[in-house]
Motif scaffolding. Structure first.
Motif, PDB file in Angstrom:
ATOM      1  N   ALA A  35      46.493 -41.710  -0.390  1.00  0.00           N
ATOM      2  CA  ALA A  35      48.130 -40.358   0.528  1.00  0.00           C
ATOM      3  C   ALA A  35      47.261 -38.757  -0.211  1.00  0.00           C
ATOM      4  CB  ALA A  35      48.993 -40.669   0.868  1.00  0.00           C
ATOM      5  N   LEU A  36      47.247 -38.626  -1.311  1.00  0.00           N
ATOM      6  CA  LEU A  36      47.411 -37.333  -2.233  1.00  0.00           C
ATOM      7  C   LEU A  36      45.906 -36.953  -1.711  1.00  0.00           C
ATOM      8  CD1 LEU A  36      48.945 -35.682  -3.955  1.00  0.00           C
ATOM      9  CD2 LEU A  36      47.383 -36.221  -5.952  1.00  0.00           C
ATOM     10  N   ALA A  37      44.792 -37.419  -1.695  1.00  0.00           N
ATOM     11  CA  ALA A  37      43.504 -36.993  -1.143  1.00  0.00           C
ATOM     12  C   ALA A  37      43.648 -36.813   0.242  1.00  0.00           C
ATOM     13  CB  ALA A  37      42.465 -38.280  -1.528  1.00  0.00           C
ATOM     14  N   SER A  38      44.310 -36.618   1.504  1.00  0.00           N
ATOM     15  CA  SER A  38      44.222 -37.023   2.603  1.00  0.00           C
ATOM     16  C   SER A  38      45.064 -35.531   2.421  1.00  0.00           C
ATOM     17  CB  SER A  38      45.033 -38.197   3.681  1.00  0.00           C
ATOM     18  OG  SER A  38      44.333 -39.678   3.013  1.00  0.00           O
ATOM     19  N   LEU A  39      46.338 -35.659   2.115  1.00  0.00           N
ATOM     20  CA  LEU A  39      46.830 -34.161   2.302  1.00  0.00           C
ATOM     21  C   LEU A  39      45.980 -32.784   2.039  1.00  0.00           C
ATOM     22  CD1 LEU A  39      49.968 -35.309   1.342  1.00  0.00           C
ATOM     23  CD2 LEU A  39      50.119 -34.992   3.032  1.00  0.00           C
ATOM     24  N   THR A  40      44.850 -33.010   1.220  1.00  0.00           N
ATOM     25  CA  THR A  40      44.390 -32.044   0.291  1.00  0.00           C
ATOM     26  C   THR A  40      42.915 -32.536   0.903  1.00  0.00           C
ATOM     27  OG1 THR A  40      43.976 -33.437  -1.765  1.00  0.00           O
ATOM     28  CG2 THR A  40      45.682 -31.896  -1.757  1.00  0.00           C
ATOM     29  N   GLU A  41      41.962 -32.732   2.302  1.00  0.00           N
ATOM     30  CA  GLU A  41      41.218 -33.220   2.167  1.00  0.00           C
ATOM     31  C   GLU A  41      40.733 -31.741   3.247  1.00  0.00           C
ATOM     32  OE1 GLU A  41      37.169 -34.035   2.627  1.00  0.00           O
ATOM     33  OE2 GLU A  41      38.219 -35.158   1.763  1.00  0.00           O
ATOM     34  N   VAL A  42      39.808 -31.355   2.696  1.00  0.00           N
ATOM     35  CA  VAL A  42      39.067 -30.226   3.674  1.00  0.00           C
ATOM     36  C   VAL A  42      38.670 -30.750   5.184  1.00  0.00           C
ATOM     37  CG1 VAL A  42      37.293 -28.804   3.793  1.00  0.00           C
ATOM     38  CG2 VAL A  42      38.268 -28.512   1.799  1.00  0.00           C
ATOM     39  N   SER A  43      38.168 -31.641   4.910  1.00  0.00           N
ATOM     40  CA  SER A  43      37.605 -31.978   6.784  1.00  0.00           C
ATOM     41  C   SER A  43      38.419 -33.466   7.886  1.00  0.00           C
ATOM     42  CB  SER A  43      36.193 -32.464   6.215  1.00  0.00           C
ATOM     43  OG  SER A  43      36.299 -34.071   5.527  1.00  0.00           O
ATOM     44  N   PHE A  44      39.927 -33.264   7.258  1.00  0.00           N
ATOM     45  CA  PHE A  44      40.786 -34.273   7.337  1.00  0.00           C
ATOM     46  C   PHE A  44      40.561 -33.821   8.914  1.00  0.00           C
ATOM     47  CE2 PHE A  44      44.766 -35.781   8.676  1.00  0.00           C
ATOM     48  CZ  PHE A  44      45.053 -37.064   8.101  1.00  0.00           C
ATOM     49  N   ASN A  45      40.706 -35.718   9.321  1.00  0.00           N
ATOM     50  CA  ASN A  45      41.145 -35.362  10.571  1.00  0.00           C
ATOM     51  C   ASN A  45      41.864 -36.758  11.027  1.00  0.00           C
ATOM     52  OD1 ASN A  45      39.543 -37.408  12.693  1.00  0.00           O
ATOM     53  ND2 ASN A  45      37.966 -34.771  11.429  1.00  0.00           N
ATOM     54  N   TRP A  46      42.400 -36.817  12.171  1.00  0.00           N
ATOM     55  CA  TRP A  46      42.893 -38.187  12.043  1.00  0.00           C
ATOM     56  C   TRP A  46      41.843 -39.661  12.504  1.00  0.00           C
ATOM     57  CZ3 TRP A  46      47.549 -38.958   9.676  1.00  0.00           C
ATOM     58  CH2 TRP A  46      48.575 -37.962   9.672  1.00  0.00           C
ATOM     59  N   VAL A  47      41.301 -38.857  13.421  1.00  0.00           N
ATOM     60  CA  VAL A  47      40.040 -39.958  13.911  1.00  0.00           C
ATOM     61  C   VAL A  47      39.847 -40.900  12.518  1.00  0.00           C
ATOM     62  CG1 VAL A  47      38.020 -40.533  15.531  1.00  0.00           C
ATOM     63  CG2 VAL A  47      39.774 -38.734  15.674  1.00  0.00           C
ATOM     64  N   GLY A  48      39.086 -39.885  11.616  1.00  0.00           N
ATOM     65  CA  GLY A  48      38.601 -40.007  10.644  1.00  0.00           C
ATOM     66  C   GLY A  48      38.889 -41.166  10.302  1.00  0.00           C
ATOM     67  N   PHE A  49      40.442 -40.807   9.659  1.00  0.00           N
ATOM     68  CA  PHE A  49      40.656 -41.036   9.051  1.00  0.00           C
ATOM     69  C   PHE A  49      41.680 -42.404   8.893  1.00  0.00           C
ATOM     70  CE2 PHE A  49      45.289 -42.476   7.150  1.00  0.00           C
ATOM     71  CZ  PHE A  49      45.839 -42.288   5.874  1.00  0.00           C
ATOM     72  N   TRP A  50      42.234 -42.654  10.654  1.00  0.00           N
ATOM     73  CA  TRP A  50      42.585 -43.969  11.013  1.00  0.00           C
ATOM     74  C   TRP A  50      41.218 -44.889  11.435  1.00  0.00           C
ATOM     75  CZ3 TRP A  50      46.593 -45.923  10.307  1.00  0.00           C
ATOM     76  CH2 TRP A  50      48.130 -45.436  10.202  1.00  0.00           C
ATOM     77  N   SER A  51      40.437 -44.196  12.125  1.00  0.00           N
ATOM     78  CA  SER A  51      38.799 -45.027  12.035  1.00  0.00           C
ATOM     79  C   SER A  51      38.132 -45.793  10.538  1.00  0.00           C
ATOM     80  CB  SER A  51      37.354 -44.585  12.396  1.00  0.00           C
ATOM     81  OG  SER A  51      37.254 -43.946  13.443  1.00  0.00           O
ATOM     82  N   ALA A  52      38.217 -45.082   9.358  1.00  0.00           N
ATOM     83  CA  ALA A  52      37.719 -45.535   7.922  1.00  0.00           C
ATOM     84  C   ALA A  52      38.620 -46.650   7.951  1.00  0.00           C
ATOM     85  CB  ALA A  52      38.559 -44.804   6.738  1.00  0.00           C
ATOM     86  N   MET A  53      40.630 -46.539   7.485  1.00  0.00           N
ATOM     87  CA  MET A  53      41.258 -47.459   7.846  1.00  0.00           C
ATOM     88  C   MET A  53      41.796 -49.447   8.349  1.00  0.00           C
ATOM     89  SD  MET A  53      43.614 -46.387   5.783  1.00  0.00           S
ATOM     90  CE  MET A  53      45.499 -46.976   5.441  1.00  0.00           C
ATOM     91  N   ALA A  54      41.095 -48.469  10.439  1.00  0.00           N
ATOM     92  CA  ALA A  54      41.277 -49.462  11.228  1.00  0.00           C
ATOM     93  C   ALA A  54      39.259 -51.015  10.575  1.00  0.00           C
ATOM     94  CB  ALA A  54      40.062 -49.719  12.305  1.00  0.00           C
ATOM     95  N   SER A  55      38.395 -50.226   9.515  1.00  0.00           N
ATOM     96  CA  SER A  55      37.407 -50.898   9.338  1.00  0.00           C
ATOM     97  C   SER A  55      37.590 -51.281   8.070  1.00  0.00           C
ATOM     98  CB  SER A  55      36.310 -49.658   8.801  1.00  0.00           C
ATOM     99  OG  SER A  55      36.964 -48.839   7.680  1.00  0.00           O
ATOM    100  N   ASN A  56      38.606 -51.063   7.375  1.00  0.00           N
ATOM    101  CA  ASN A  56      39.143 -51.848   6.232  1.00  0.00           C
ATOM    102  C   ASN A  56      40.642 -53.163   6.386  1.00  0.00           C
ATOM    103  OD1 ASN A  56      38.954 -49.980   3.194  1.00  0.00           O
ATOM    104  ND2 ASN A  56      40.811 -48.766   3.748  1.00  0.00           N
ATOM    105  N   LEU A  57      40.853 -52.957   7.342  1.00  0.00           N
ATOM    106  CA  LEU A  57      41.379 -53.477   8.220  1.00  0.00           C
ATOM    107  C   LEU A  57      40.807 -55.614   8.861  1.00  0.00           C
ATOM    108  CD1 LEU A  57      43.953 -55.516   9.176  1.00  0.00           C
ATOM    109  CD2 LEU A  57      44.374 -54.078  10.833  1.00  0.00           C
ATOM    110  N   LEU A  58      39.943 -54.779   9.447  1.00  0.00           N
ATOM    111  CA  LEU A  58      38.137 -55.803   9.928  1.00  0.00           C
ATOM    112  C   LEU A  58      37.688 -56.197   9.005  1.00  0.00           C
ATOM    113  CD1 LEU A  58      37.368 -53.111  13.062  1.00  0.00           C
ATOM    114  CD2 LEU A  58      38.977 -55.873  13.423  1.00  0.00           C
ATOM    115  N   ASN A  59      37.333 -55.564   8.117  1.00  0.00           N
ATOM    116  CA  ASN A  59      36.429 -55.580   7.428  1.00  0.00           C
ATOM    117  C   ASN A  59      37.171 -56.952   6.399  1.00  0.00           C
ATOM    118  OD1 ASN A  59      34.273 -54.705   7.678  1.00  0.00           O
ATOM    119  ND2 ASN A  59      34.714 -52.947   6.796  1.00  0.00           N
ATOM    120  N   GLN A  60      38.319 -56.791   5.574  1.00  0.00           N
ATOM    121  CA  GLN A  60      38.828 -57.455   5.033  1.00  0.00           C
ATOM    122  C   GLN A  60      39.435 -58.712   5.382  1.00  0.00           C
ATOM    123  OE1 GLN A  60      38.416 -57.003   2.208  1.00  0.00           O
ATOM    124  NE2 GLN A  60      37.310 -55.639   2.377  1.00  0.00           N
ATOM    125  N   THR A  61      39.542 -58.444   6.883  1.00  0.00           N
ATOM    126  CA  THR A  61      40.361 -59.686   8.111  1.00  0.00           C
ATOM    127  C   THR A  61      39.029 -61.058   7.735  1.00  0.00           C
ATOM    128  OG1 THR A  61      41.910 -58.758   9.012  1.00  0.00           O
ATOM    129  CG2 THR A  61      40.920 -60.934   9.592  1.00  0.00           C
TER     130      THR A  61
END
Length: 270
Positions: free
Chosen positions: A100-126
């Protein structure tokens, strides 16, 4: 890119079976039905990872993906009935907080990139948790070795990715079209082939490890590699990193290390 990576892996797999480097599996319809959802998760997880890499910095994608143990603990409790201790749950706090802290201060942050990474976490761990169940099938005919399970998942994933690729890219995705864009086609093919080889090799070794350890231990070991990926990508791409961003990344990776120490001291718990 996802279709190419999975397609390249499928070629390697067919060569392995044809050359009898590893015996080809004899699959039943029931086994294919159980593996198909894993293949879909594998394919979509790879798609979302590549989407995130295309939207944000490589270092940020892997910082978000460092939260994999959080998803693995939840999924292991739901599918495998493994209950984590309070200490283990506490070790997940710096991981989530650091991301969360890294997300708040990331220069390249955008929601598509963030949620895509989170979705890959959920799918890969399932996929990992359910794969662990198949690798340890109670009946001999239901159990598959790690190499063949990963191989079948890869081939099915490639077949599933083709319609998605055609829908997204269409028939224009051809050598003639790529050359018309001004891209160096030979260089692109060589780099894509190397990426496909590395991707396939990494995933195969990952499944070999998964067959020998718990899903949570696997995810922790997987997070250790992110230290190398994050540091090397920052150096290679010269990604700007603020002090707060570095603190968040360090907290997330520190939580992974703390979790691994707790796992080592309490081997019977996750």
């Amino acid at each position: 890119m996802t279709a190419f990576q999975l397609g390249f892996g499928s070629l390697v797999i067919f060569f392995m079976w044809a050359a009898r480097l590893h015996p080809a599996p004899k699959l039943s319809a029931a086994q294919l039905a159980r593996i198909a959802p894993l293949a879909a998760g594998h394919m979509l997880g790879t798609v979302f990872t590549n989407m995130s890499l295309g939207k944000v910095a490589v270092s940020f994608t892997h910082t978000v993906k460092a939260s994999e143990p959080f998803f693995t603990v939840l999924l292991s409790a739901f599918f495998l009935g493994e209950t984590p201790s309070l200490l283990v749950l506490g070790s997940l706090v710096p991981i989530v907080g650091g991301v969360a802290l890294a997300s708040l201060t990331e220069v390249s942050f955008n929601w598509v990139g963030f949620w895509s990474a989170m979705a890959s976490n959920l799918l890969n761990q399932t996929r990992n948790v359910l794969s662990k169940r198949l690798l340890g099938g109670q009946q001999e005919e239901e159990s598959m070795d790690d190499i063949n399970l990963f191989s079948v998942i890869t081939v099915l994933s490639f077949l599933m990715s083709c319609p998605l690729m055609l829908l997204a890219e269409g028939v224009k995705f051809s050598p003639a079209y790529l050359q018309s864009t001004g891209l160096n086609l030979p260089e692109l093919c060589v780099r894509a082939a190397l990426a496909g080889l590395c991707f396939h090799g990494y995933q195969k070794i990952s499944y070999m490890i998964l067959a020998r350890v718990s899903p949570v231990t696997h995810s922790v070991a997987n997070c250790v590699k992110r230290v190398v990926v994050i540091v090397s990508s920052v150096l290679f791409f010269r990604t700007p990193i603020s002090a707060v961003n570095a603190l968040g990344t360090g907290a997330a990776l520190g939580g992974v290390y703390l979790y691994s120490r707790l796992k080592k001291s309490k081997p019977k718990s996750i």
